[in-house]
Each structure stands twice: as structure tokens, then as C-alpha cells.
Design a protein around this motif. Sequence first.
Motif, short mmCIF file in Angstrom:
data_model
loop_
_atom_site.label_atom_id
_atom_site.label_comp_id
_atom_site.label_asym_id
_atom_site.label_seq_id
_atom_site.Cartn_x
_atom_site.Cartn_y
_atom_site.Cartn_z
N PHE A 76 5.51 18.85 -25.17
CA PHE A 76 4.50 18.02 -25.69
C PHE A 76 5.16 17.39 -23.84
CE2 PHE A 76 2.76 13.41 -25.36
CZ PHE A 76 2.44 13.69 -26.21
N THR A 77 3.45 17.02 -23.19
CA THR A 77 3.51 16.38 -21.68
C THR A 77 2.14 14.75 -21.58
OG1 THR A 77 3.90 19.00 -21.20
CG2 THR A 77 3.01 16.85 -19.61
N SER A 78 3.21 14.68 -21.88
CA SER A 78 2.68 13.23 -22.19
C SER A 78 1.65 12.05 -20.63
CB SER A 78 3.52 12.08 -21.67
OG SER A 78 3.35 10.58 -21.01
N PRO A 79 0.83 11.56 -20.12
CA PRO A 79 -0.03 11.41 -19.52
C PRO A 79 0.52 10.29 -18.61
CG PRO A 79 -1.26 10.11 -21.58
CD PRO A 79 0.21 11.22 -21.60
N VAL A 80 1.89 9.74 -19.14
CA VAL A 80 1.88 8.76 -18.31
C VAL A 80 3.63 8.46 -18.41
CG1 VAL A 80 0.69 7.08 -19.08
CG2 VAL A 80 2.63 7.87 -20.09
N VAL A 81 4.32 9.76 -17.80
CA VAL A 81 5.87 10.58 -17.83
C VAL A 81 6.01 11.63 -17.42
CG1 VAL A 81 8.10 10.71 -19.37
CG2 VAL A 81 6.79 9.24 -20.02
N PHE A 82 7.01 12.28 -16.47
CA PHE A 82 6.45 13.07 -15.18
C PHE A 82 7.59 14.51 -16.36
CE2 PHE A 82 9.03 16.14 -12.97
CZ PHE A 82 7.76 15.86 -12.00
N LYS A 83 8.42 14.06 -17.38
CA LYS A 83 8.90 15.45 -17.87
C LYS A 83 8.77 15.28 -19.17
CE LYS A 83 13.54 16.28 -19.21
NZ LYS A 83 15.61 15.70 -19.04
N VAL A 135 -10.02 3.50 -22.75
CA VAL A 135 -9.21 5.01 -22.29
C VAL A 135 -10.63 6.31 -22.88
CG1 VAL A 135 -6.66 3.94 -21.67
CG2 VAL A 135 -7.81 5.52 -23.91
N THR A 136 -10.44 7.05 -21.72
CA THR A 136 -11.05 8.58 -22.65
C THR A 136 -10.03 9.08 -21.67
OG1 THR A 136 -13.05 7.37 -21.79
CG2 THR A 136 -12.92 10.27 -21.49
N GLY A 137 -9.14 10.10 -22.98
CA GLY A 137 -8.30 11.31 -22.62
C GLY A 137 -8.61 12.40 -23.11
N CYS A 138 -7.89 13.45 -23.05
CA CYS A 138 -8.16 14.58 -23.43
C CYS A 138 -6.20 15.50 -24.01
CB CYS A 138 -8.92 15.52 -22.16
SG CYS A 138 -9.48 17.55 -22.97
N ALA A 151 -4.24 4.04 -18.37
CA ALA A 151 -2.84 5.39 -18.42
C ALA A 151 -1.87 3.76 -18.28
CB ALA A 151 -2.98 5.40 -17.22
N GLN A 152 -1.68 2.79 -17.36
CA GLN A 152 -0.89 2.10 -17.28
C GLN A 152 -0.83 0.73 -18.76
OE1 GLN A 152 -2.85 0.40 -13.48
NE2 GLN A 152 -1.21 1.36 -11.98
N ALA A 153 -1.54 1.08 -19.22
CA ALA A 153 -1.68 0.26 -20.23
C ALA A 153 -0.91 1.21 -21.36
CB ALA A 153 -3.12 -0.53 -20.81
N LEU A 154 -1.33 1.89 -21.36
CA LEU A 154 -0.59 3.27 -22.31
C LEU A 154 0.63 3.12 -22.26
CD1 LEU A 154 -1.71 5.33 -24.84
CD2 LEU A 154 -1.70 6.96 -23.71
N ALA A 155 1.16 3.41 -21.01
CA ALA A 155 2.26 3.45 -21.06
C ALA A 155 3.54 2.23 -20.70
CB ALA A 155 2.02 3.85 -18.90
N ALA A 156 2.83 0.98 -20.76
CA ALA A 156 3.22 -0.43 -21.45
C ALA A 156 3.56 -0.62 -22.59
CB ALA A 156 2.68 -1.42 -20.65
N ALA A 157 2.61 0.14 -23.28
CA ALA A 157 2.47 0.00 -24.55
C ALA A 157 3.41 1.17 -25.63
CB ALA A 157 1.24 -0.23 -25.50
#
Length: 129
Positions: free
Chosen positions: A26-33, A82-85, A109-115
Motif C-alpha cells: 500500500f502506497t499512501s498519498p501522504v507517507v513516503f515509505k 479532496v479528489t483522489g484515485c 492531502a494535508q488535512a488527510l495526513a493530519a486526520a
Amino acid sequence: MHAFRTAVEKGDLTAVEDLLAEDVVFTSPVVFKPYAGKAITAAILRGVTRVFEDFRYVREFTGSDGRDHALVFEARVGERTVTGCDFLHVNEDGLIDDFMVMVRPLSGAQALAAAMGAQFDRIEEEAAG
């Protein structure tokens, strides 16, 4: 329509988890690894359902071999839209072995990262067991 989309739209998280390969990445939109494994991926997806509001898929694209799928979605995270894929690849058994998410705009994306950050202790506990 991909079975994953159907399960998500029905809110059937057991069916969602059943569609994940044991070795899914799983590759997150807000985390590098990336995160590797079914348990952590399923826990992250459960966390996402607690964070996203008014989630809906608006488009779906399938590759010519039927193993690659792109599911475009819209949702809210707090006050942000947000719009995403979701980019999915399925293995020879029809299970998702690669799951990458992209989200825009940056403020969403910043709101998603915080939540999701606020959920992560619970996510790790769920993944452990």
C-alpha cells in the motif's frame, strides 16, 4: 465494476479485506515509505473509512488486461474536499497486490495526513491483532 469498488460502496470492510493479497503493498498519498502486508493495509483502509466523509467513486478505468484499475473518488476530510484515485493491480489470483492512492489538492492531502496521523495508534493496534 471492480469487486473492490462494490465492496467499498456497500461499506463491506470484510469483503474489502478479502480482496487483498497477503503480500499487498500500500502506497499512501501522504507517507513516503509504502506499507507491506494485508494486515496493515486493511487497518489503514478501516482508518480511512473513519476519516473520509461523503466518500464516493465517480469514475473507473480498467487496463486492457483487466489487472490494472483506477478508481477516481471524491470525499471530504473535515472542511476540505479532496479528489483522489485508487490505483489497483491484481495478481493472477484476482487479489489486489499493489494499491496506490493519490489525493489533491495539497490542502486536502494535508488535512488527510493530519486526520490519519491521529488514527495511526489505533491502526497499528488493529494491524497487530
